[in-house]
Motif scaffolding. Structure first.
Motif, short mmCIF file in Angstrom:
data_model
loop_
_atom_site.label_atom_id
_atom_site.label_comp_id
_atom_site.label_asym_id
_atom_site.label_seq_id
_atom_site.Cartn_x
_atom_site.Cartn_y
_atom_site.Cartn_z
N LEU A 1 0.81 -1.15 0.02
CA LEU A 1 0.00 0.02 -0.01
C LEU A 1 0.76 1.25 0.13
CD1 LEU A 1 -2.79 1.40 0.21
CD2 LEU A 1 -2.70 1.24 2.67
N ALA A 2 1.77 1.16 0.79
CA ALA A 2 2.92 2.42 0.89
C ALA A 2 3.44 2.50 -0.57
CB ALA A 2 3.98 2.11 1.97
N ARG A 3 3.91 1.40 -1.34
CA ARG A 3 4.75 1.60 -2.60
C ARG A 3 3.58 2.09 -3.59
NH1 ARG A 3 9.42 -0.82 -2.74
NH2 ARG A 3 9.34 -1.57 -4.77
N VAL A 4 2.47 1.61 -3.51
CA VAL A 4 1.40 2.10 -4.47
C VAL A 4 1.06 3.58 -4.19
CG1 VAL A 4 -0.89 2.31 -4.99
CG2 VAL A 4 0.17 -0.03 -4.68
N LEU A 5 1.13 4.10 -2.97
CA LEU A 5 0.82 5.50 -2.55
C LEU A 5 2.34 6.28 -3.03
CD1 LEU A 5 -0.90 5.28 0.87
CD2 LEU A 5 -1.88 5.77 -1.39
N VAL A 6 3.46 5.74 -3.05
CA VAL A 6 4.80 6.49 -3.23
C VAL A 6 4.84 6.36 -4.82
CG1 VAL A 6 7.11 6.29 -2.94
CG2 VAL A 6 5.86 5.91 -0.96
N ALA A 7 4.36 5.53 -5.44
CA ALA A 7 4.57 5.44 -6.95
C ALA A 7 3.73 6.44 -7.64
CB ALA A 7 4.24 3.95 -7.38
N ALA A 8 2.81 7.07 -7.27
CA ALA A 8 1.95 7.83 -7.63
C ALA A 8 3.01 9.05 -8.45
CB ALA A 8 1.14 8.64 -6.81
N ARG A 9 3.92 9.59 -7.79
CA ARG A 9 4.76 10.73 -8.10
C ARG A 9 5.42 10.17 -9.33
NH1 ARG A 9 9.12 13.69 -4.38
NH2 ARG A 9 7.16 14.70 -3.41
N TYR A 10 6.20 9.31 -9.30
CA TYR A 10 7.05 8.60 -10.40
C TYR A 10 6.31 8.42 -11.67
CZ TYR A 10 10.94 6.49 -12.68
OH TYR A 10 12.19 6.30 -13.50
N SER A 11 4.99 7.68 -11.38
CA SER A 11 3.98 7.52 -12.44
C SER A 11 3.55 8.66 -13.10
CB SER A 11 2.98 6.68 -12.10
OG SER A 11 3.37 5.32 -11.42
N LEU A 12 3.15 9.62 -12.40
CA LEU A 12 2.55 10.87 -12.92
C LEU A 12 3.80 11.57 -13.85
CD1 LEU A 12 0.10 12.37 -10.56
CD2 LEU A 12 -0.31 10.94 -12.44
N LEU A 13 4.78 11.90 -13.25
CA LEU A 13 6.03 12.52 -13.84
C LEU A 13 6.62 11.69 -15.20
CD1 LEU A 13 8.39 13.32 -10.94
CD2 LEU A 13 6.97 14.85 -12.24
N LEU A 14 6.57 10.42 -15.33
CA LEU A 14 6.69 9.60 -16.44
C LEU A 14 5.61 10.14 -17.25
CD1 LEU A 14 7.85 6.11 -15.14
CD2 LEU A 14 9.36 8.09 -16.04
N ALA A 15 4.14 10.11 -17.04
CA ALA A 15 3.22 10.26 -17.96
C ALA A 15 3.36 11.76 -18.62
CB ALA A 15 1.87 9.95 -17.32
N LEU A 16 3.70 12.67 -17.66
CA LEU A 16 3.82 14.11 -18.15
C LEU A 16 5.30 14.15 -19.01
CD1 LEU A 16 3.40 17.00 -17.90
CD2 LEU A 16 4.80 17.28 -16.12
N ALA A 17 6.16 13.54 -18.88
CA ALA A 17 7.26 13.68 -19.89
C ALA A 17 6.85 12.92 -21.19
CB ALA A 17 8.41 12.97 -19.29
N ALA A 18 6.17 11.75 -21.19
CA ALA A 18 5.80 11.10 -22.31
C ALA A 18 4.90 12.00 -23.32
CB ALA A 18 5.06 9.83 -22.07
N THR A 19 3.83 12.67 -22.32
CA THR A 19 2.91 13.44 -23.07
C THR A 19 3.65 14.70 -23.73
OG1 THR A 19 1.10 12.98 -21.54
CG2 THR A 19 0.75 14.94 -22.68
N LEU A 20 4.48 15.24 -22.99
CA LEU A 20 5.30 16.55 -23.45
C LEU A 20 5.97 16.04 -24.78
CD1 LEU A 20 6.49 18.45 -20.46
CD2 LEU A 20 4.48 18.75 -21.93
N VAL A 21 6.75 14.78 -24.77
CA VAL A 21 7.45 14.53 -25.80
C VAL A 21 6.72 14.16 -27.14
CG1 VAL A 21 8.72 12.68 -26.88
CG2 VAL A 21 9.55 13.30 -24.77
N GLY A 22 5.38 13.37 -26.86
CA GLY A 22 4.59 13.44 -28.04
C GLY A 22 3.76 14.39 -28.49
N ALA A 23 3.41 15.28 -27.65
CA ALA A 23 2.61 16.56 -28.07
C ALA A 23 3.70 17.47 -28.77
CB ALA A 23 2.16 17.37 -26.93
N SER A 24 5.02 17.51 -28.44
CA SER A 24 5.94 18.52 -29.13
C SER A 24 6.18 17.68 -30.40
CB SER A 24 7.22 18.54 -28.48
OG SER A 24 7.12 18.97 -26.87
N ALA A 25 6.43 16.70 -30.54
CA ALA A 25 6.97 15.81 -31.92
C ALA A 25 5.63 16.11 -32.80
CB ALA A 25 6.99 14.54 -31.62
N GLY A 26 4.41 15.82 -32.18
CA GLY A 26 3.04 15.89 -33.01
C GLY A 26 2.95 17.35 -33.67
#
Length: 623
Positions: A82-107
Motif C-alpha cells: 500500500l505504501a509503495r502504491v501511494l509513493v509510486a504516484a509521483r513517479y508514474s505521473l512524472l513519467l506520464a507528463l514527460a511522455a505527453t510532452l514528448v508526444g505533443a511536441s513531436a506531433g
C-alpha cells in the motif's frame, strides 16, 4: 444567432465562449477534477509521508497477503505494498507528463509542417503522418522502447512516439483551417518567412484545442506507461511505478489477488480521472454554446450612450482582432435606418465580411469582438433573446449552396425557421415557406419547396436564402456579397429583389460588396472601408461626382465603362492593401496615395464631417 456583450468601455466577446462555472452541473467533469486533484496531491505528499514505509525491508513479512498491518500485502522483500502504491504516484505521473510532452511536441511540429512547407514537402509530411496514424500505437511504442533500451527512458520515448501521430493529425487538421485564412495568405504574399508564419499566425490560433487535448493525452500516456512496465519494457528495479508493481504482483494474483488490486485500481482511477477532466474541458471550450445557452455579457458599469432613435442598426467603435496582433476591423461605426440600404464597400481584405460576422455574432474562433455599442432597434443585442434575435436579424451569404443543407428540401429548411423561432406548427410553417418563396418571385413556389438545393439554379438558391430571411419579421438584413457568384442578368434581378424587400418590409439592409458600381446603383448610402477602417461615408447619389477620399476616387476611376479606351491598360490602384498586422500609425492608404504627406504617414486622420448631407471623410488633404 449568438449575441455580443456590451459595456461602457469597449465590451469584449470571444469568437467562442466558455461559460462561467464550467463544472457546475457536470458530474463527470467534477468527478474527474476531484480525482486529478487527489492524484496531484498524492504525488506531492506521498513520498514524504509513506516513503520510509515503502522502502523498509522486513524479512519476517515476505510475500504476505492482506492483513491489518499490510492491507494490500507485502512484496518479496517484505515491503508494504500500500505504501509503495501511494509513493509510486509521483513517479508514474512524472513519467506520464514527460511522455505527453514528448508526444505533443513531436506531433505539433510534424502536424504544422504541411501548412508552411512547399507543396511536395508538405505532401511528404502528410504522408508520414498518415502512415504513423495507421500503425498500431502499442507496437510503435514497443518498437521504440526496444530500440532505445529498456527502462523508464525507453518507455517514455515509446509512449511519446505513439502519442505523436494523433497530435500530428489533430494539429494538421487545425492548421489547415488557419493556413487557408486570408491573413495567412497575405503574410505569405508579403514575404513573411515560413517560420514566422508558423509561430505568429498558425500556432497561436490553434493553441487552445491542443492544450485541452493534452489532458486526455496525459491519461492515455499514464495507461500506456503502465502497460509498458507490466510487459517488462518499462521501469526496471529498483525503481517502481504502478505498472511495475502490477507486474511484480501478477504472478500471485490467484493466491493473493489483493497484491495486484492496489496498483490496478490506481492506474484505472488516474486514467479515468484525467480522461473525464479532459472531456469536461473540451466541452466547456466548445465553439458553439449549448442549445438555449448564451454567454453572459461583460458587466456594465455605466451607459454606452443614448440609442439613436432613427436607427435600426447602430454600431459604435467595433473592433475585431485575432491572436498575433491581427486587427482586421478597427473602430468602425455605422448606422442603418428603417428601409435604408447601406452599402459597405472596399477591396477584398478590407474587413467588410468580418464586420457583418461581428454584427451577427459569427466571428470565428479565436477572434475577439469589442465595441462601445451594438444595438438592433435601439436594444442592446446582448439583451435580445436568441429566438427574438433569430427573427429580427436575417443574413444572406455569398454562396447560397453552402448556406443551404444539401440533404434537406428547401421548403423544410425555410419552415424550420418558423418552427424553431416562433413555435409554429408544421403545416403553418410549410404554408408560410411556400408564401415566402412566392414573395421572392420564384415560379411555382410549392414545387420549389419540394426540391433539394442542387436542383435549383444559382439565382433560385439565392432567392430561397432571401426567402428564408423573410420567414420571420427581420428589422435588419445583412447581405454579404449576395450577387458575386451570379451572372449579370440574375445579379440585377437579385438587386431589384433586395430593394423591393427593403421597401415592402421597412427592414434596414447592410449590403456588402467589393463592386462599387453595384453599391452605387442599389444603396441609399455608401460606407467605404480600407484596412479595417471607414475612410468615407456619403449618399449613394453623390458617389460618382461627390467622392472626396482619394481611395474612393481611385475605386471609381478603376471602373471601366462604354467610353473607356480599350487600347489603354485598365486603371488600377498601385500597391497593395496592408495586412492587418502591418497597419502603421498613420493613414493606411498613404503608401498608395499620390496626395500623401509626412503627416499622413505618422498621424491617422479621424472620420470627420465634410460638406453637408451627412458626408464624412478621414483624410488630412480633403478640406
Amino acid at each position: 444567432m449568438t449575441s455580443l456583450g456590451a459595456g461602457p468601455e469597449p465590451a469584449t466577446r470571444r469568437g467562442r465562449s466558455r461559460p462561467a462555472g464550467w463544472l457546475r452541473g457536470n458530474v463527470p467533469g467534477a468527478a474527474g477534477a476531484l480525482i486529478v486533484a487527489g492524484m496531484v496531491a498524492l504525488a506531492v505528499v506521498g513520498p514524504l509521508v509513506w516513503g520510509e514505509a515503502a522502502a523498509r525491508i522486513d524479512a519476517a513479512a515476505i510475500l504476505q497477503g492482506s492483513s491489518s498491518e499490510h492491507p494490500l500485502g507485502t512484496d518479496n522483500l517484505g515491503r508494504d505494498l500500500l505504501a509503495r502504491v501511494l509513493v509510486a504516484a509521483r513517479y508514474s505521473l512524472l513519467l506520464a507528463l514527460a511522455a505527453t510532452l514528448v508526444g505533443a511536441s513531436a506531433g505539433v511540429v510534424l502536424g504544422t509542417l504541411p501548412s508552411v512547407l512547399p507543396r511536395r514537402a508538405a505532401r511528404l509530411a502528410t504522408g508520414t503522418v498518415n502512415a504513423l496514424v495507421a500503425f498500431p500505437g502499442l507496437l510503435l511504442a514497443m518498437f521504440t522502447a526496444v530500440v532505445t533500451g529498456l527502462g523508464a527512458r525507453g518507455a517514455v520515448l515509446g509512449i511519446g512516439v505513439a502519442i505523436a501521430p494523433g497530435f500530428a493529425r489533430l494539429t494538421q487538421t487545425l492548421a489547415a483551417t488557419v493556413a487557408g485564412s486570408d491573413y495567412v495568405a497575405a503574410a505569405r504574399m508579403l514575404g513573411v518567412s515560413r517560420r514566422r508564419v508558423l509561430t505568429r499566425h498558425v500556432l497561436p490560433n490553434i493553441a487552445e484545442p491542443l492544450i485541452l487535448n493534452l489532458t486526455q493525452a496525459f491519461g492515455g500516456a499514464l495507461l500506456g506507461l503502465a502497460g509498458m512496465s507490466f510487459l517488462g519494457l518499462g521501469v526496471q528495479p529498483p525503481q517502481f511505478d504502478w505498472g511495475r508493481l502490477l507486474f511484480d504482483g501478477f504472478p500471485r494474483i490467484y493466491l493473493t489477488p489483493e497484491v495486484a488490486l492496489g496498483p490496478a485500481a490506481a492506474i484505472a482511477l488516474a486514467g479515468i480521472g484525467f480522461n473525464l477532466l479532459g472531456d469536461a474541458l473540451a466541452r466547456a471550450a466548445a465553439r458553439t454554446p449549448a442549445v438555449g445557452e448564451r454567454p453572459p455579457p461583460p458587466p456594465a458599469t455605466g451607459p454606452a450612450g443614448e440609442p439613436d432613435p432613427g436607427a435600426v442598426l447602430e454600431v459604435r467603435d467595433l473592433t475585431v482582432s485575432f491572436p498575433g496582433g491581427l486587427t482586421p476591423v478597427r473602430g468602425l461605426s455605422l448606422t442603418a435606418a428603417p428601409g435604408e440600404i447601406v452599402g459597405l464597400v472596399g477591396e477584398s481584405g478590407s474587413g467588410k465580411s468580418l464586420t457583418a460576422a461581428a454584427i451577427g455574432g459569427l466571428v470565428p474562433y479565436p477572434g475577439t469582438v469589442a465595441y462601445t455599442a451594438l444595438r438592433l432597434g435601439g436594444r442592446d443585442v446582448a439583451t435580445l433573446p436568441d429566438r427574438e434575435l433569430g427573427t429580427e436579424l436575417a443574413m444572406v451569404f455569398q454562396d447560397p449552396l453552402a448556406a443551404l443543407n444539401p440533404a434537406l428540401k428547401v421548403g423544410g429548411q425555410l419552415a424550420e425557421v418558423a418552427v424553431v423561432h416562433e413555435d409554429a406548427g408544421r403545416a403553418e410553417a410549410r404554408r408560410r415557406a411556400v408564401d415566402r418563396l412566392g414573395r421572392v418571385h420564384l415560379p411555382e413556389p410549392g414545387e420549389v419547396a419540394g426540391r433539394h438545393p442542387h436542383e435549383l439554379s444559382g439565382g433560385m438558391r439565392q432567392r430561397a436564402v432571401i426567402a428564408m430571411g423573410l420567414m420571420g419579421t427581420p428589422r435588419l438584413i445583412i447581405a454579404d456579397e449576395p450577387t458575386t457568384a451570379l451572372d449579370v442578368t440574375v445579379q440585377r434581378q437579385i438587386l431589384r429583389l433586395l430593394r423591393e424587400v427593403a421597401d415592402e418590409t421597412g427592414a434596414a439592409t447592410l449590403f456588402i460588396s467589393h463592386d462599387i458600381a453595384v453599391v452605387g446603383e442599389l444603396c441609399d448610402r455608401v460606407v467605404v472601408m480600407y484596412a479595417g477602417r471607414v475612410v468615407e461615408e456619403l449618399p449613394a447619389g453623390r458617389l460618382a461626382a461627390g467622392a472626396a477620399h482619394p481611395y474612393t476616387k481611385a475605386l471609381i476611376a478603376s471602373l471601366p465603362d462604354l467610353d473607356t479606351d480599350r487600347s489603354q491598360p485598365l486603371a488600377g490602384i498601385p500597391g497593395t492593401q496592408p495586412a492587418p498586422a502591418r497597419v502603421g500609425p498613420g493613414c493606411a492608404f498613404a503608401p498608395r496615395c499620390a496626395l500623401a504627406t509626412e503627416r499622413c504617414e505618422s498621424e491617422r486622420p479621424e472620420l470627420a464631417a465634410h460638406g453637408g448631407d451627412g458626408r464624412r471623410v478621414a483624410c488630412w488633404e480633403v478640406k
